[in-house]
Write a protein that holds these residues in place. Structure first.
Motif, PDB file in Angstrom:
ATOM      1  N   SER A   1       0.839  -1.199   0.000  1.00 44.29           N
ATOM      2  CA  SER A   1       0.000   0.000   0.000  1.00 44.29           C
ATOM      3  C   SER A   1       0.868   1.240   0.000  1.00 44.29           C
ATOM      4  CB  SER A   1      -0.896   0.003   1.225  1.00 44.29           C
ATOM      5  OG  SER A   1      -1.695  -1.139   1.212  1.00 44.29           O
TER       6      SER A   1
ATOM      7  N   TYR B   1      -7.826   5.232   1.842  1.00 47.64           N
ATOM      8  CA  TYR B   1      -8.112   4.360   2.986  1.00 47.64           C
ATOM      9  C   TYR B   1      -8.795   5.148   4.098  1.00 47.64           C
ATOM     10  CZ  TYR B   1      -5.004   0.727   1.107  1.00 47.64           C
ATOM     11  OH  TYR B   1      -4.430  -0.238   0.351  1.00 47.64           O
TER      12      TYR B   1
ATOM     13  N   ARG C   1      -2.255   5.895  -1.341  1.00 53.04           N
ATOM     14  CA  ARG C   1      -3.513   5.204  -1.097  1.00 53.04           C
ATOM     15  C   ARG C   1      -4.086   5.559   0.270  1.00 53.04           C
ATOM     16  NH1 ARG C   1      -2.241  -0.749  -3.399  1.00 53.04           N
ATOM     17  NH2 ARG C   1      -0.512   0.213  -4.494  1.00 53.04           N
TER      18      ARG C   1
ATOM     19  N   TYR D   1      -3.163  -2.718   5.245  1.00 48.86           N
ATOM     20  CA  TYR D   1      -1.736  -2.872   4.955  1.00 48.86           C
ATOM     21  C   TYR D   1      -1.326  -4.341   5.081  1.00 48.86           C
ATOM     22  CZ  TYR D   1      -0.479   2.035   4.522  1.00 48.86           C
ATOM     23  OH  TYR D   1      -0.342   3.315   4.066  1.00 48.86           O
TER      24      TYR D   1
END
Lengths: 69, 645
Positions: free
Chosen positions: B443, B451, B447, B471
């Protein structure tokens, strides 16, 4: 070092790095997770996995806690 | 030296082991800048260069670094075929003076091929520092080839190489011969018999160097064998003799002919080395052992490794963030400037948002890449990279990867683009492909906003845990994927791990700068174009077809409010603009794609707004958040978006 087995690319790699019959190798240490080994060989050090080293048969000349290289 | 042969062409190939400094010699010879490697197998492509020297036109080709010319790996095949087919006038054989033995093994094979060789003892300074003494005159005598000492990264000894090359070419007719490589009496006889059978043909190409052909056939070189068995007039006898010889070698040496010959050749090299080298116990190696005691220590090894990784990671992504901001600010400024120069319309929009946006997207990764490769160059040139692989190999081996793959994977958590660039440090193609396929599972930092948005919307108080498990999920997926790929697509054998642990050395600035520049250049050339074109295409998808009629006359309303200067009016303008771009985006090709793919994403519980956001996320992941903001008519505020979702 007595005998080297193993085939193809790996065996050639051994020879390229100077691992061959009659050569004296010294075990230096294992990596912290026990796997790759550090071995000194004439003029330099190499790193080798246990699985790869098991293809090499050695004769113990001196001392040696770890007999099977 | 006579100057009659002005403009004479001399074709030179550079051959040598990986790590021998061949690339720096090539740079010094031609003036071209390249990457200097401290780790095996970096030069893969063929590089050429020219140089005029004393009236001669030199043409140089840099062959891939190999230990061998047995043509089992693509690199070896490239090198061997070049020598056979292109017939260079001579070969400059670059050898790391510190590992003469391994270098000379290749030299033997070059000599056997019947080419003229200039032996270049490179990194002479380091060998000297480590107390190594090499009798170059004796070496030249034993091998029948001129020997030149050089220090490639400082450009010393280059004229000596050129002089030796000219000397060889001018004296070619004087029969400057290398003494034959011997394999010991038994093998020599067998080779001689076979080569006699081959040469009795007298007309095929292989007859020109029957001894080499004989050796290659015994070593099991199928290319050469195929050529003989189709072109040699004496092929039937050659074939039966070959079978006998192989059996003979097996019984007398109890070894495969290939390895019997390899060992024979190594034995010969060892003999030569014993004659010419005086080797005192090396202080440098001893120093290396001390450093190793700390850096690969049972307890301290990992903390130090993790600290170094953390430093590189932080430097790449934290320090890199500042220049990234400047680049973004610069791009915005430029966009505004151009916007004020060109009348608004489709062309200015293409220039400003399509092209400039794309250039900005390319440039914005530059700081990351430059800093990351500075770190990697430091690790490689100092010799720590091999230790990092040594430390991490156990874990990476579980994924079917080499210890070196750890660094690209780790960098994937920062940003996938530089991480994928970092896979260029891996030797084998298979490892590179596998690592590249795993990196997207890490990740990256872009990102995180996405998230945060979804975790905040759906998990509320447990958002932190949700993000953390995302993750972990990525890592788990990567492990699963690696195991799966190994069993399916990438079934080729894992690369052997055995590798050199080179002595530690101080990296030189010059080599590090060349390293960095080379990688950055590759990024700009190869990735830059792709990113730029993709940005323009996505811009086009987001803007065509142009929506002319909106559900309300936004422009008029905006104009109306802009005359008032109250906070309410500003908020209203903002709201109207968002509504307008939302309608525009929905009407565009991307919007239609979002609607069209709805059946595919609906089962996941997605709406068309999410579908569109995923498509715009191709440019950069964080864009998903801003697109959703527009589509849900909310603007950039993540907190309000969380509530709406």
């Amino acid at each position: 070092m007595l005998e080297i087995s193993g085939a193809g690319a790996l065996r050639r790699r051994f020879l390229d790095l100077g691992l061959r019959r009659g050569e004296v190798v010294t075990m230096i240490k294992a990596a912290p997770l026990r796997d790759p080994l550090q071995v000194s060989l004439g003029y330099g050090h190499i790193s080798i996995r246990r699985s790869e080293a098991s293809l090499i048969t050695v004769e113990v000349i001196l001392d040696g806690k770890d007999i099977r290289k | 030296m006579e100057k009659i042969s002005v403009n004479k062409e001399i074709k030179v190939a550079l051959a040598g082991n990986p790590n021998s400094g061949k690339t720096s010699i090539f740079n010094a010879l031609t003036g071209a800048h390249q990457r200097v490697a401290n780790f095996p197998g970096v030069t893969v492509e063929k590089r050429t260069g020219r140089r005029r020297y004393n009236g001669y036109n030199f043409q140089f080709v840099d062959l891939p670094g190999t230990y061998n010319l047995s043509a089992f790996s693509p690199d070896e095949k490239v090198a061997r075929d070049f020598i056979i087919n292109e017939n260079p006038d001579l070969i400059i054989n670059v050898i790391d003076s510190g590992s003469l033995e391994r270098g000379l093994y290749l030299t033997m094979q070059l000599i056997e091929m019947g080419v003229d060789v200039v032996i270049d003892l490179n990194m002479w300074d380091e060998a000297k520092e480590s107390g190594l003494e090499i009798d170059t005159q004796k070496l030249a005598l034993l091998l029948g080839a001129p020997v030149v000492k050089t220090i490639g990264n400082r450009g010393q000894g280059i004229d000596g190489l050129l002089d030796a090359a000219v000397g060889l070419v001018e004296n070619k007719d004087k029969g400057h011969r290398h003494p034959p490589v011997t394999y010991g009496p038994k093998l020599d006889d067998i080779v001689a018999d076979l080569s006699q059978e081959i040469s009795s043909c007298g007309s095929c190409r292989a007859c020109r160097n029957p001894r080499w052909v004989a050796v290659r056939m015994l070593e099991g070189d199928k290319d050469i064998e195929g050529e003989i068995l189709t072109h040699n007039r004496n092929r039937a006898r050659v074939r039966s003799r070959l079978g006998q010889s192989i059996k003979h070698i097996r019984t007398t040496t109890k070894n495969d002919p290939e390895f019997a010959l390899t060992e024979g050749r190594y034995g010969y090299v060892a003999g030569v080395v014993r004659e010419v080298v005086k080797r005192p116990t090396s202080d440098r190696m001893q120093l290396s052992v001390y450093i190793d005691n700390l850096l690969t220590h049972r307890f301290w090894g990992y903390p130090i490794f993790l600290l170094l990784m953390w430093l590189i990671f932080q430097a790449t992504f934290k320090i890199g963030a500042y220049p990234m901001d400047w680049i973004n600010a610069g791009a915005s400024w430029l966009q505004a400037e151009i916007g004020s120069l060109i009348p608004a319309g489709i062309i200015s929009d293409l220039l400003i948002n399509g092209v400039l946006g794309g250039v900005g997207a390319v440039a914005v990764f530059l700081p990351n890449i430059v800093i990351l490769f500075l770190g990697i160059a430091l690790l490689e040139d100092s010799g720590y990279m091999a230790r990092a692989a040594f430390l991490m190999d156990r874990l990476m081996h579980y994924l079917g990867l080499h210890g070196k793959s750890f660094i690209p994977l780790l960098m994937g958590f920062g940003c996938n683009v530089p991480a994928i660039m970092a896979t260029r440090t891996l030797e084998s193609r298979r490892d590179r492909i596998l690592t590249v396929m795993l990196i997207p599972m890490m990740s990256c930092s872009a990102r995180l906003p996405v998230y945060v948005l979804f975790a905040g919307a759906f998990f509320g108080a447990h958002a932190g845990n949700a993000i953390f498990s995302l993750y972990l999920f990525g890592v788990a997926a990567a492990i699963l994927m690696a195991r799966l790929l190994q069993k399916t697509l990438l079934r080729t054998a894992e690369t052997p791990f055995v590798m050199e642990l080179p002595p530690y050395r101080w990296p030189t600035w010059k080599s590090i700068v060349i390293h960095m520049w080379e990688r950055t250049r590759i990024y700009l050339n190869k990735m830059g174009g792709v990113i730029l074109i993709a940005s323009v295409i996505l811009w086009g998808l987001g803007n065509f077809p142009v929506k002319k009629e909106f559900s309300q006359d936004y422009d008029a309303q905006i104009a109306q409010y802009s005359s008032q200067n109250t906070p309410e009016a500003k908020a209203e303008i903002n709201r109207l603009q968002i509504l307008k771009s939302s309608e525009k985006l929905e009407y565009s090709l991307i919007g239609r794609l979002g609607h069209a793919t709805l059946p595919a994403v609906q089962p996941l519980g997605f709406t068309w707004e999410m579908g569109i956001s995923i498509i715009t996320g191709f440019v950069a992941k964080e864009v998903v958040v801003s697109t959703m903001g527009v589509l849900y008519h909310l603007g950039d505020e993540t907190s309000t978006l969380i509530k709406t979702l």
